[in-house]
Design an enzyme around this catalytic site. Structure first.
Site, PDB file in Angstrom:
ATOM      1  N   THR A 180      30.706  25.815  18.237  1.00 55.52           N
ATOM      2  CA  THR A 180      31.804  26.683  18.672  1.00 55.52           C
ATOM      3  C   THR A 180      33.025  26.587  17.773  1.00 55.52           C
ATOM      4  O   THR A 180      33.257  25.558  17.133  1.00 55.52           O
ATOM      5  CB  THR A 180      32.198  26.283  20.121  1.00 55.52           C
ATOM      6  OG1 THR A 180      33.173  27.193  20.607  1.00 55.52           O
ATOM      7  CG2 THR A 180      32.757  24.881  20.201  1.00 55.52           C
ATOM      8  N   ARG A 210      32.565  17.075  18.304  1.00 59.44           N
ATOM      9  CA  ARG A 210      33.662  17.784  18.959  1.00 59.44           C
ATOM     10  C   ARG A 210      34.960  17.594  18.180  1.00 59.44           C
ATOM     11  O   ARG A 210      35.222  16.498  17.657  1.00 59.44           O
ATOM     12  CB  ARG A 210      33.835  17.218  20.368  1.00 59.44           C
ATOM     13  CG  ARG A 210      34.835  17.944  21.264  1.00 59.44           C
ATOM     14  CD  ARG A 210      34.354  19.280  21.669  1.00 59.44           C
ATOM     15  NE  ARG A 210      35.099  19.838  22.796  1.00 59.44           N
ATOM     16  CZ  ARG A 210      35.018  21.125  23.164  1.00 59.44           C
ATOM     17  NH1 ARG A 210      34.243  21.953  22.515  1.00 59.44           N
ATOM     18  NH2 ARG A 210      35.703  21.555  24.201  1.00 59.44           N
ATOM     19  N   THR A 262      31.370  30.963  20.757  1.00 55.62           N
ATOM     20  CA  THR A 262      30.295  29.957  20.733  1.00 55.62           C
ATOM     21  C   THR A 262      28.895  30.524  20.461  1.00 55.62           C
ATOM     22  O   THR A 262      28.639  31.702  20.642  1.00 55.62           O
ATOM     23  CB  THR A 262      30.324  29.135  22.045  1.00 55.62           C
ATOM     24  OG1 THR A 262      31.626  28.646  22.238  1.00 55.62           O
ATOM     25  CG2 THR A 262      29.372  27.990  22.053  1.00 55.62           C
ATOM     26  N   SER A 266      34.553  19.973  27.259  1.00 50.41           N
ATOM     27  CA  SER A 266      33.737  21.150  26.919  1.00 50.41           C
ATOM     28  C   SER A 266      32.843  21.536  28.090  1.00 50.41           C
ATOM     29  O   SER A 266      32.665  20.758  29.044  1.00 50.41           O
ATOM     30  CB  SER A 266      32.867  20.804  25.713  1.00 50.41           C
ATOM     31  OG  SER A 266      31.940  21.830  25.455  1.00 50.41           O
ATOM     32  N   ASP A 308      41.003  23.971  24.990  1.00 50.50           N
ATOM     33  CA  ASP A 308      40.104  23.478  26.042  1.00 50.50           C
ATOM     34  C   ASP A 308      40.725  22.298  26.792  1.00 50.50           C
ATOM     35  O   ASP A 308      40.175  21.837  27.803  1.00 50.50           O
ATOM     36  CB  ASP A 308      38.741  23.072  25.465  1.00 50.50           C
ATOM     37  CG  ASP A 308      37.764  24.254  25.398  1.00 50.50           C
ATOM     38  OD1 ASP A 308      38.145  25.359  25.821  1.00 50.50           O
ATOM     39  OD2 ASP A 308      36.625  24.058  24.937  1.00 50.50           O
ATOM     40  N   GLY A 329      31.757  29.977  27.497  1.00 53.03           N
ATOM     41  CA  GLY A 329      32.847  29.248  28.147  1.00 53.03           C
ATOM     42  C   GLY A 329      32.311  28.458  29.337  1.00 53.03           C
ATOM     43  O   GLY A 329      31.168  27.986  29.313  1.00 53.03           O
TER      44      GLY A 329
HETATM   45  N1  GLU Z   1      35.090  25.960  23.854  1.00 52.41           N
HETATM   46  C1  GLU Z   1      34.155  26.051  24.923  1.00 52.41           C
HETATM   47  C2  GLU Z   1      33.559  24.725  25.235  1.00 52.41           C
HETATM   48  O1  GLU Z   1      33.419  23.909  24.399  1.00 52.41           O
HETATM   49  C3  GLU Z   1      33.058  26.985  24.651  1.00 52.41           C
HETATM   50  C4  GLU Z   1      33.545  28.370  24.520  1.00 52.41           C
HETATM   51  C5  GLU Z   1      32.495  29.375  24.742  1.00 52.41           C
HETATM   52  O2  GLU Z   1      31.350  29.141  24.943  1.00 52.41           O
HETATM   53  O3  GLU Z   1      32.829  30.520  24.727  1.00 52.41           O
HETATM   54  O4  GLU Z   1      33.193  24.501  26.337  1.00 52.41           O
END
Ligand code: GLU
Length: 609
Positions: free
Chosen positions: A438, A124, A420, A492, A467, A516
């Protein structure tokens, strides 16, 4: 899939002459064993819903969001590579062909199974040392608009994908690291066809045109995006990948590539960010203890915080176990109204806990000293008692007290997340990978970096720091667990998941999705559909979606009958229809071998023998 029969070595040596900045000593050596053949792939339709057959394989399988990426993993597996080897090759090709979703400028979580143990590798992104908790507040102390924050230098976290993959490769790799980059380098230098999805993503994108490199590379002089089917070469990315192939993650985190990244972020014309060379050099990937949770006949293993994915999924599934059984879970080709009501109510309660408790464990203690407190069966039974025949309604669900004590945190309000990609692999020896990767929003921070090569193209920098909660405190001044802090990893929703049979200990499935916060609903429903309702992986992925983050509920546009929506509204869910573009990938074990599914909403495919 047809393959152009050109051996990797010939094309590699032919293209070496045109490179200016990178030394290529090892390319001339005779010890490159992996022969890559670039496939001739006809891209499929842009978006909407494309029927997928589901793929049965006997010995190994790889699933990814783009056919060129899946094929790279397939060729690695065929050449004797491990599941991690294949995932690395897939990730590098995705950086090139699906740049809107993931890449070396971003972060990832990888779950690994080696036949006996499950491991969780955390790549991450981290916040730079110099950030303050007011990072996303304007001069009046109000949060910036999401896009204003995302498309800027402020949002860029120190990338972690390459370091994390290097760590996983040191432990589980079979083929040499550098050979795993051959497919991506070949396609970057020889060219590949722009996929319909990349084209439509570029067309819909508002800010990438403003970026000097991104605008020039992906759009013409009139601002028109590259057409689907256009041949695209990315020499800058090819050169950067050669460096990483040769020198490992230190080529990304120190030297010219890191200097270029830092300089771009610090000199963003509107909102510069704070990443320093020291931040880049000192990034560490982490191995974390995976969370494995018993559910029905299975043990479901997923990623711990800083992801909220597994905890929230298993809260939802755990609460459903305590609710009265639903007579009919599926009606025609969609989940029934009764089941959806329970699922949405459980989601409301689980998301309330998520908003209160879950953040980077290096900064925030779990309630009662253990994340397991959130999954305690008697706690979940008490939460399930709050679910009745009527919806509690938008924004009514409150967090619980899993430790029996009041929390020190305030609730983080919901924020948008997009982008992602998910990769699932099972190799011939039974090693498995579930990796979700992602750059956060589509096209991340809308900054393309060329690694200082001065060549056309490059890779996109993430906007993962959005995030974090934009507000560090709630109205009463209570801190939010997931606020911005130096060196911290943003919370996340990514949910790479490996499932085992509790009795035999055998691997049952590898799955995950982008989307997301809705990743959580997509993955939870797929687990239920595959393992409880007995659908195969493809049928499970095809099912229409319904989600809520605690507020109104959303159902997938055009996939549910009007009466069902009316009935959910009558219970108080405040439903509206919208596109819910998951990108699920799942491989399940069958008696004959494996069966893989790829999301009909995106361009993914499964390959294997
Ligand atoms: N940044 C998001 C996360 O780590 C994921 C974004 C996405 O899946 O569109 O949870």
């Amino acid at each position: 899939m047809d393959h152009r029969s050109v051996s990797f070595r010939r094309r590699w040596l032919a293209s070496a002459t045109s490179l200016v900045i990178v030394g290529l000593p090892w390319l001339a050596q005779a010890d490159v064993t992996f022969q890559y053949e670039a496939p001739a792939i006809a891209p499929e339709t842009a978006s909407g819903f494309t029927d997928k057959p589901g793929w049965a394989t006997e010995r190994f399988a790889v699933a990814a969001a783009n056919p060129l990426a899946t094929d790279a993993g397939y060729q690695i597996l065929k050449a004797g590579g491990s599941a991690v080897d294949a995932a690395i090759a897939v990730q590098m090709v995705l950086t090139l062909v699906e740049p809107q979703s993931s890449g070396i400028g971003g972060g990832a979580f990888l779950m690994h199974y080696d036949g006996s143990d499950v491991a969780a590798y955390d790549g991450r992104e981290t916040a730079p040392r110099a950030v303050r908790e007011s990072l996303f507040l304007d001069g009046d102390g109000e949060p910036l608009a999401f896009l204003e924050a995302a498309a800027s230098g402020l949002s860029v976290g120190v990338p972690g994908t390459v370091r994390m993959l290097e760590m996983a490769h040191e432990r589980h790799g079979k083929l040499p690291w550098r050979e795993l980059f051959i497919p991506a380098i070949t396609l970057a230098e020889e060219g590949f066809e722009v996929s319909p999805r990349l084209h439509t993503s570029l067309a819909a994108e508002e800010r990438l045109r403003d970026d000097p490199l991104g605008g020039a590379f992906y759009y013409d002089d009139q601002g028109e995006p590259l057409a689907a089917g256009a041949q695209l070469r990315n020499p800058a990315l090819g050169a950067v990948l050669r460096e990483i192939a040769e020198h490992g993650s230190k080529a990304m985190h120190t030297g010219a590539i890191a200097e270029d990244l830092v300089q771009r972020v610090q000199n963003h014309p509107r909102r510069p960010g704070a990443i320093s060379l020291e931040d880049m050099a000192t990034y560490v990937a982490k191995e974390r203890a995976p969370l494995c949770t018993d559910w029905q006949a299975y043990r479901v293993c997923g990623f711990p915080p800083p992801s909220s994915g597994h905890l929230t999924i298993m809260q939802i599934l755990g609460m459903l176990e305590h609710l009265p059984g639903v007579d009919e879970v599926l009606v025609d080709d969609h989940p029934s109204e009764e089941w959806l009501h329970q699922f949405l109510e459980a989601s409301r309660l689980a998301f309330a806990d998520r908003g209160m408790y879950i953040a980077d464990p290096d900064f925030v203690d779990p309630p009662g000293g253990s994340w397991e407190s959130l999954l305690n069966p008697s706690y979940l039974a008490s939460r399930a008692e709050l679910i009745g025949e009527e919806s509690m309604g938008p924004d009514a669900a409150k967090p619980g007290r899993p430790s029996g004590q009041d929390a020190a945190w305030a609730i983080q309000p919901a924020q948008p997340e997009y982008g992602t990609s998910h990769i699932s692999v099972i190799d011939e020896e039974g090693n498995a990978v579930a990796m979700t990767t992602t750059i956060e929003a589509a096209f991340g921070s809308r900054m393309l970096a060329d690694g200082g090569t001065g060549l056309a193209g490059g890779y996109l920098l993430n906007n993962e720091l959005t995030d974090f909660s934009f507000r560090p405190l709630d109205a009463d001044g209570t801190p939010i667990a997931n606020r911005v802090e130096p060196g911290k990893r943003p919370r996340s929703s990514m949910s790479p998941t490996l499932v085992f049979d509790r009795e035999s200990d055998e691997l049952v499935a590898s799955l995950g999705s982008p989307g997301g916060a809705a990743i959580i609903h997509y993955t939870a429903k797929t687990l239920v559909a595959m393992l409880d309702w007995g659908l195969n992986a493809q049928e499970a992925l095809n099912l229409p979606h319904a989600i809520t983050l605690g507020g109104p509920a959303y159902v997938e546009e055009g996939r549910f009958p009007a009466e069902l929506i009316d009935a959910l509204n009558a219970r108080g869910h405040e439903v509206s229809e919208r596109e819910l573009t998951s990108g699920l990938q799942a491989i399940q074990r069958t008696e004959e071998g494996f069966f893989g599914g790829a999301d009909p909403r995106r361009e993914g495919v499964v390959m294997g023998d």
